[in-house]
Design a protein around this motif. Structure first.
Motif, PDB file in Angstrom:
ATOM      1  N   GLN A  47       0.310  -1.446   0.349  1.00 50.29           N
ATOM      2  CA  GLN A  47      -0.557  -0.003  -0.056  1.00 50.29           C
ATOM      3  C   GLN A  47       1.101   1.621   0.290  1.00 50.29           C
ATOM      4  O   GLN A  47       0.272   2.441   0.451  1.00 50.29           O
ATOM      5  N   ILE A  48       1.764   1.520  -0.401  1.00 49.60           N
ATOM      6  CA  ILE A  48       3.128   2.139  -0.136  1.00 49.60           C
ATOM      7  C   ILE A  48       2.724   3.804  -1.200  1.00 49.60           C
ATOM      8  O   ILE A  48       3.033   4.218  -0.419  1.00 49.60           O
ATOM      9  N   ASP A  49       2.271   2.596  -2.862  1.00 52.40           N
ATOM     10  CA  ASP A  49       1.855   3.870  -3.555  1.00 52.40           C
ATOM     11  C   ASP A  49       1.029   4.630  -3.025  1.00 52.40           C
ATOM     12  O   ASP A  49       0.882   5.921  -3.268  1.00 52.40           O
ATOM     13  N   GLY A  50      -0.368   4.366  -2.949  1.00 52.59           N
ATOM     14  CA  GLY A  50      -1.036   4.970  -2.158  1.00 52.59           C
ATOM     15  C   GLY A  50      -0.922   5.775  -0.958  1.00 52.59           C
ATOM     16  O   GLY A  50      -0.977   6.997  -1.275  1.00 52.59           O
ATOM     17  N   MET A  51      -0.047   5.155  -0.033  1.00 50.84           N
ATOM     18  CA  MET A  51      -0.206   6.441   1.202  1.00 50.84           C
ATOM     19  C   MET A  51       1.507   7.405   0.573  1.00 50.84           C
ATOM     20  O   MET A  51       0.791   8.616   1.335  1.00 50.84           O
ATOM     21  N   MET A  52       1.652   6.841  -0.328  1.00 57.18           N
ATOM     22  CA  MET A  52       2.856   8.413  -0.547  1.00 57.18           C
ATOM     23  C   MET A  52       1.392   9.558  -1.255  1.00 57.18           C
ATOM     24  O   MET A  52       1.867  10.769  -1.445  1.00 57.18           O
ATOM     25  N   ALA A  53       0.711   9.115  -2.455  1.00 54.67           N
ATOM     26  CA  ALA A  53      -0.043   9.527  -2.812  1.00 54.67           C
ATOM     27  C   ALA A  53      -0.939  10.957  -2.069  1.00 54.67           C
ATOM     28  O   ALA A  53      -0.592  12.161  -2.345  1.00 54.67           O
ATOM     29  N   LYS A  54      -1.152  10.052  -0.625  1.00 55.48           N
ATOM     30  CA  LYS A  54      -1.709  11.226   0.262  1.00 55.48           C
ATOM     31  C   LYS A  54      -0.670  11.313   0.755  1.00 55.48           C
ATOM     32  O   LYS A  54      -1.448  12.921   1.181  1.00 55.48           O
ATOM     33  N   ALA A  55      -0.190  11.180   1.413  1.00 56.27           N
ATOM     34  CA  ALA A  55       0.934  12.013   2.575  1.00 56.27           C
ATOM     35  C   ALA A  55       1.734  13.820   1.443  1.00 56.27           C
ATOM     36  O   ALA A  55       2.126  14.825   2.119  1.00 56.27           O
ATOM     37  N   THR A 104      17.151   5.189   4.370  1.00 58.35           N
ATOM     38  CA  THR A 104      16.931   5.012   2.748  1.00 58.35           C
ATOM     39  C   THR A 104      15.474   5.465   2.742  1.00 58.35           C
ATOM     40  O   THR A 104      14.841   6.262   3.308  1.00 58.35           O
ATOM     41  N   ASP A 105      15.724   6.591   1.027  1.00 51.88           N
ATOM     42  CA  ASP A 105      15.264   7.304   0.362  1.00 51.88           C
ATOM     43  C   ASP A 105      14.637   6.338  -0.257  1.00 51.88           C
ATOM     44  O   ASP A 105      15.473   6.996  -1.808  1.00 51.88           O
ATOM     45  N   LEU A 106      13.298   5.498  -0.793  1.00 54.11           N
ATOM     46  CA  LEU A 106      13.594   5.152  -2.516  1.00 54.11           C
ATOM     47  C   LEU A 106      13.161   6.468  -3.505  1.00 54.11           C
ATOM     48  O   LEU A 106      13.239   5.906  -4.655  1.00 54.11           O
ATOM     49  N   CYS A 107      12.352   7.004  -3.122  1.00 56.99           N
ATOM     50  CA  CYS A 107      11.937   7.719  -4.248  1.00 56.99           C
ATOM     51  C   CYS A 107      11.509   9.446  -3.893  1.00 56.99           C
ATOM     52  O   CYS A 107      11.886   9.560  -2.300  1.00 56.99           O
ATOM     53  N   ASP A 108      11.265  10.316  -4.854  1.00 60.21           N
ATOM     54  CA  ASP A 108      10.685  11.500  -4.552  1.00 60.21           C
ATOM     55  C   ASP A 108       9.751  11.631  -3.531  1.00 60.21           C
ATOM     56  O   ASP A 108       8.899  11.020  -3.997  1.00 60.21           O
ATOM     57  N   GLY A 109       9.600  12.580  -2.785  1.00 60.47           N
ATOM     58  CA  GLY A 109       8.711  12.155  -1.699  1.00 60.47           C
ATOM     59  C   GLY A 109       8.106  10.257  -1.116  1.00 60.47           C
ATOM     60  O   GLY A 109       6.997  10.359  -0.441  1.00 60.47           O
ATOM     61  N   ASP A 110       9.342   9.498  -0.710  1.00 57.68           N
ATOM     62  CA  ASP A 110       9.457   8.403   0.007  1.00 57.68           C
ATOM     63  C   ASP A 110       8.856   8.467   1.533  1.00 57.68           C
ATOM     64  O   ASP A 110       9.170   9.908   2.132  1.00 57.68           O
ATOM     65  N   ILE A 111       8.439   7.896   2.174  1.00 54.45           N
ATOM     66  CA  ILE A 111       7.984   8.033   3.656  1.00 54.45           C
ATOM     67  C   ILE A 111       8.117   6.938   4.330  1.00 54.45           C
ATOM     68  O   ILE A 111       7.431   6.172   5.289  1.00 54.45           O
ATOM     69  N   GLY A 144      17.324  11.407   8.258  1.00 51.72           N
ATOM     70  CA  GLY A 144      16.518  10.348   7.596  1.00 51.72           C
ATOM     71  C   GLY A 144      14.923  11.536   6.745  1.00 51.72           C
ATOM     72  O   GLY A 144      14.389  11.729   7.560  1.00 51.72           O
ATOM     73  N   ALA A 145      15.457  11.753   5.859  1.00 54.63           N
ATOM     74  CA  ALA A 145      14.360  12.104   5.102  1.00 54.63           C
ATOM     75  C   ALA A 145      12.819  11.654   4.892  1.00 54.63           C
ATOM     76  O   ALA A 145      11.564  12.307   5.132  1.00 54.63           O
ATOM     77  N   ALA A 146      12.688  10.432   4.926  1.00 53.80           N
ATOM     78  CA  ALA A 146      11.754   9.798   4.959  1.00 53.80           C
ATOM     79  C   ALA A 146      10.784   9.701   5.864  1.00 53.80           C
ATOM     80  O   ALA A 146      10.172   9.689   6.108  1.00 53.80           O
TER      81      ALA A 146
END
Lengths: 371, 119
Positions: free
Chosen positions: A92-100, A136-143, A217-219
């Protein structure tokens, strides 16, 4: 942004908490009996003296099949605790990132610095075996690190951090309200704030203050920012190293940290305490919260804690707990009497460093100072 | 990241995994057993939810299982059941610990045989 846990996820997570209780109660207790009733008397008989340090105990205990099994299961339990979070987050990480990403800066703010060098001490191992570690920072906007940390640290503490995971921050607030009832800081900094769970109590305790949190940690920060906004609190998060921040001299009235010292290094720790001093206004307070030094615990407890260094990816844990913090405080510029170590036992009256003859007291140790 | 890239959440921790037995196979068995007991509980709890719902309504929908929240009494009962399951699977450690607490040893066992053999 809150993860959606399935029925089976919740079962798995509840079970990992139960398993941790079981490991502590049955396996750790059994290992203590092996030590006290068998290994210790045998060593004394053969050597004509008791154990003198935890290294001797470790060398003998590692030969004991009960202890081997205990440590083996404890390690697996730690890994499975994280797995009970990470497997479902992956879904569900993709959906969570979109919401964040939709979270707006209406109250606080978030400043990410992709050029900040990540210090080796935080990155050489994934601390506590948390998959991906803090940085770990997987991508732009990673949480993801924030989402793993928020749920995992709640489980790691067996829920003792409270529903908001803010017990450490709350205990500093309780201390300040008791010892400095008239203290009204205008600017507050939390060093190594992770997802800001322990920073939030300062917003509530001092509603007129500007509250800042820095973290490597950015995320963690992105998640923490979105979480804090959703709670309706104002925190200014920035990605910075507590050894050397970009804040001006004498710019804070109160500087705190919650259990970060043991995740730094022998060189970084004095720098963090010196940086605290640089940033404090005259009369300002520092309260760094940590686990106690080994000298406050008997040799068996030391052995149990020390095992975490080797078996739970805690590279600085034992070195830190052997350090002479009084000397570190003095070297960082705190002259006699302006800073001290102080124990807040869980559920008991406070104890000062001058009166710490009693061993094995569980509580938070505070490094307190007034500039 | 493009729209189609799926972010993979890390599932393992950086840092050499320690082992504790002379033969690391034993550590693998311990890890698998600890995971297996977790999965066993997941099944058991799901069944408990099914039973609770069945008792309540007679008929139910799958989404009702997902939405099911145990009341405080049942939550407490579940913790008791989990601890009982753990005690059963890890019974051997309890056995050993109690032997140690009592001071039971192979020699004391041998003594008991010899004592009982003495007429």
């Amino acid at each position: 942004m809150t993860p959606d846990w399935s029925h089976d996820d919740k079962s798995r997570q509840a079970f990992q908490r139960s398993l941790r209780e079981c490991v502590i109660r049955d396996l750790s207790n059994g290992s203590r009996l092996v030590f006290e009733n068998q290994v210790s008397p045998k060593f004394e008989k053969e050597n004509g003296r008791p154990f003198q340090n935890r290294q001797e105990i470790k060398a003998e205990m590692r030969k004991e099949p009960f202890y081997q099994a205990h440590l083996s299961i404890q390690r697996a339990a730690q890994e499975l605790m994280w797995a009970s979070v990470t497997y479902s987050l992956d879904r569900q990480i993709d959906g969570m990132m979109a919401k964040a990403k939709q979270s707006s800066d209406t109250l606080g703010s978030l400043t990410i610095n992709p050029d900040m060098p990540i210090p080796k001490y935080i990155d050489s191992l994934d601390i506590h075996c948390m998959p991906g570690g803090y940085t770990t920072d997987l991508c732009d906007g990673d949480i993801s690190a924030g989402a793993i940390y928020d749920k995992g640290s709640y489980m790691y503490g067996s829920g003792r951090g409270g529903p908001y995971g803010d017990r450490s921050g709350q205990s500093i607030v309780n201390y300040l309200k008791r010892e400095h009832p008239d203290f009204a800081p205008k600017r507050i900094l939390d060093m190594g704030c992770a997802t800001g769970n322990n920073t939030v109590p300062f917003c509530d305790a001092y509603p007129d203050a500007d509250v800042h949190g820095i973290e490597l940690g950015a995320a963690l920060l992105r998640y923490g920012h979105a979480r804090t906004e959703s709670l309706g609190k104002a925190i200014h998060f920035s990605q910075q190293n507590a050894e050397q921040t970009n804040f001006e001299d004498e710019s804070f009235d109160l500087i705190v940290s919650c259990i970060i010292f043991h995740e730094t290094s022998r060189k970084a720790l004095p720098r963090i305490i010196a940086e605290t001093r640089r940033l404090l206004k005259p009369g300002g307070l520092m309260v760094h919260l940590e686990a106690g030094q080994f000298e406050n615990f008997d040799l068996w407890r030391q052995t149990v804690f020390d095992a975490e260094t080797y078996n739970n990816n805690e590279p600085f844990w034992s070195t830190y707990r052997d350090m002479d913090l009084e000397a570190v405080i003095a070297e960082a510029g705190w002259s006699d009497g302006t800073a001290h170590l102080h124990l807040e036992p869980f559920g008991h009256a406070p104890v000062t460093s001058s009166n710490k003859s009693q061993k094995n007291m569980l509580g938070f140790w505070f490094m307190v100072g007034q500039k | 990241m493009t729209e189609t890239t799926k972010v993979r959440v890390p599932q393992t921790a950086k840092g050499h995994r320690p082992t504790f037995f002379e033969d690391p196979t034993n550590d693998r068995i311990m890890a698998m057993m600890t995971s297996m007991i977790t999965e066993m509980w997941v099944m058991r709890e799901r069944l408990d939810t099914v039973e609770a719902l069945a008792a309540k309504k007679g008929v139910f929908l799958e989404e009702e299982i997902e939405q099911f929240e145990p009341d405080p009494d049942r939550a407490e009962e579940r913790e008791r059941m989990r601890q009982e399951l753990l005690s059963r699977v890890f019974y051997v450690f309890q056995e050993e610990a109690e032997d140690i607490a009592r001071g039971d040893t192979p020699e004391s066992y041998e003594d008991a045989i010899n004592t009982s053999a003495d007429r």
